[in-house]
Design an enzyme around this catalytic site. Structure first.
Site, PDB file in Angstrom:
ATOM      1  N   MET A   5      -6.336   2.256  -4.459  1.00 36.50           N
ATOM      2  CA  MET A   5      -5.016   2.791  -4.293  1.00 36.50           C
ATOM      3  C   MET A   5      -5.194   4.077  -3.497  1.00 36.50           C
ATOM      4  O   MET A   5      -6.083   4.830  -3.831  1.00 36.50           O
ATOM      5  CB  MET A   5      -4.493   3.023  -5.690  1.00 36.50           C
ATOM      6  CG  MET A   5      -3.067   3.412  -5.922  1.00 36.50           C
ATOM      7  SD  MET A   5      -2.418   4.919  -5.378  1.00 36.50           S
ATOM      8  CE  MET A   5      -3.304   6.166  -6.145  1.00 36.50           C
ATOM      9  N   PRO A   6      -4.522   4.348  -2.473  1.00 33.28           N
ATOM     10  CA  PRO A   6      -3.356   3.642  -1.934  1.00 33.28           C
ATOM     11  C   PRO A   6      -3.719   2.431  -1.072  1.00 33.28           C
ATOM     12  O   PRO A   6      -4.857   2.263  -0.669  1.00 33.28           O
ATOM     13  CB  PRO A   6      -2.660   4.708  -1.091  1.00 33.28           C
ATOM     14  CG  PRO A   6      -3.727   5.657  -0.715  1.00 33.28           C
ATOM     15  CD  PRO A   6      -4.751   5.625  -1.814  1.00 33.28           C
ATOM     16  N   PHE A   7      -2.693   1.618  -0.804  1.00 34.22           N
ATOM     17  CA  PHE A   7      -2.819   0.473   0.072  1.00 34.22           C
ATOM     18  C   PHE A   7      -2.054   0.793   1.346  1.00 34.22           C
ATOM     19  O   PHE A   7      -0.889   1.178   1.288  1.00 34.22           O
ATOM     20  CB  PHE A   7      -2.246  -0.771  -0.616  1.00 34.22           C
ATOM     21  CG  PHE A   7      -2.285  -2.004   0.234  1.00 34.22           C
ATOM     22  CD1 PHE A   7      -3.489  -2.508   0.707  1.00 34.22           C
ATOM     23  CD2 PHE A   7      -1.115  -2.665   0.567  1.00 34.22           C
ATOM     24  CE1 PHE A   7      -3.519  -3.648   1.493  1.00 34.22           C
ATOM     25  CE2 PHE A   7      -1.140  -3.805   1.338  1.00 34.22           C
ATOM     26  CZ  PHE A   7      -2.347  -4.302   1.808  1.00 34.22           C
ATOM     27  N   THR A   9       1.476   2.415   0.274  1.00 36.88           N
ATOM     28  CA  THR A   9       1.913   2.168  -1.097  1.00 36.88           C
ATOM     29  C   THR A   9       0.939   2.868  -2.033  1.00 36.88           C
ATOM     30  O   THR A   9      -0.279   2.695  -1.901  1.00 36.88           O
ATOM     31  CB  THR A   9       1.932   0.656  -1.406  1.00 36.88           C
ATOM     32  OG1 THR A   9       2.789  -0.001  -0.471  1.00 36.88           O
ATOM     33  CG2 THR A   9       2.414   0.394  -2.825  1.00 36.88           C
TER      34      THR A   9
END
Length: 127
Positions: A1-3, A72
């Site tokens: 994370m993040p993507f 994201t």
């Protein structure tokens, strides 16, 4: 994370790599992600089989060097952190890839810890 998803028009692999590094380095600096937290999809659109469309909203004249960056990550970053991240991504996109800041379009989507599985069918952030 993040993507992170990065889309650019007719971008050579070297430019896509430079844009990916710009986004990753900016997130390390501004929102404190770990160096090995690297999940990116980098796509070059050829204008025939895949395309990108863009306008001038909000009064920006973009070129065909426009890059769309969709990030994201889990909710919790402050508005100040996000603004610093946007600014640093634009700076590094110029430095690493020669992309003008006006051509850097960034969108952030936030979600919750339960919304992530990094593999093995496990919700890694939820115990």
């Amino acid at each position: 994370m993040p993507f992170v998803r990065i889309d650019a028009i007719r971008a050579a692999p070297e430019r896509l790599d430079a844009l990916g590094r710009a986004v990753h380095d900016a997130m390390i600096e501004t929102i404190g992600i770990p160096h090995d937290d690297l999940f990116q999809v980098l796509t070059s659109h050829d204008g025939a089989r895949s395309m990108m469309r863009y306008g001038t909203f909000p009064g920006l004249r973009r070129t065909d060097d426009v890059v769309f960056i969709a990030i994201t990550f889990r909710a919790g970053r402050t508005p100040e952190q996000k603004k610093a991240m946007y600014r640093r991504i634009a700076e590094l996109a110029r430095e690493y890839a020669g992309t003008e800041p006006r051509d850097v379009f960034i969108s952030v989507t936030e979600n919750a810890s339960i919304d992530w599985s990094f593999g093995d069918g496990v919700a890694h952030y939820v115990r």
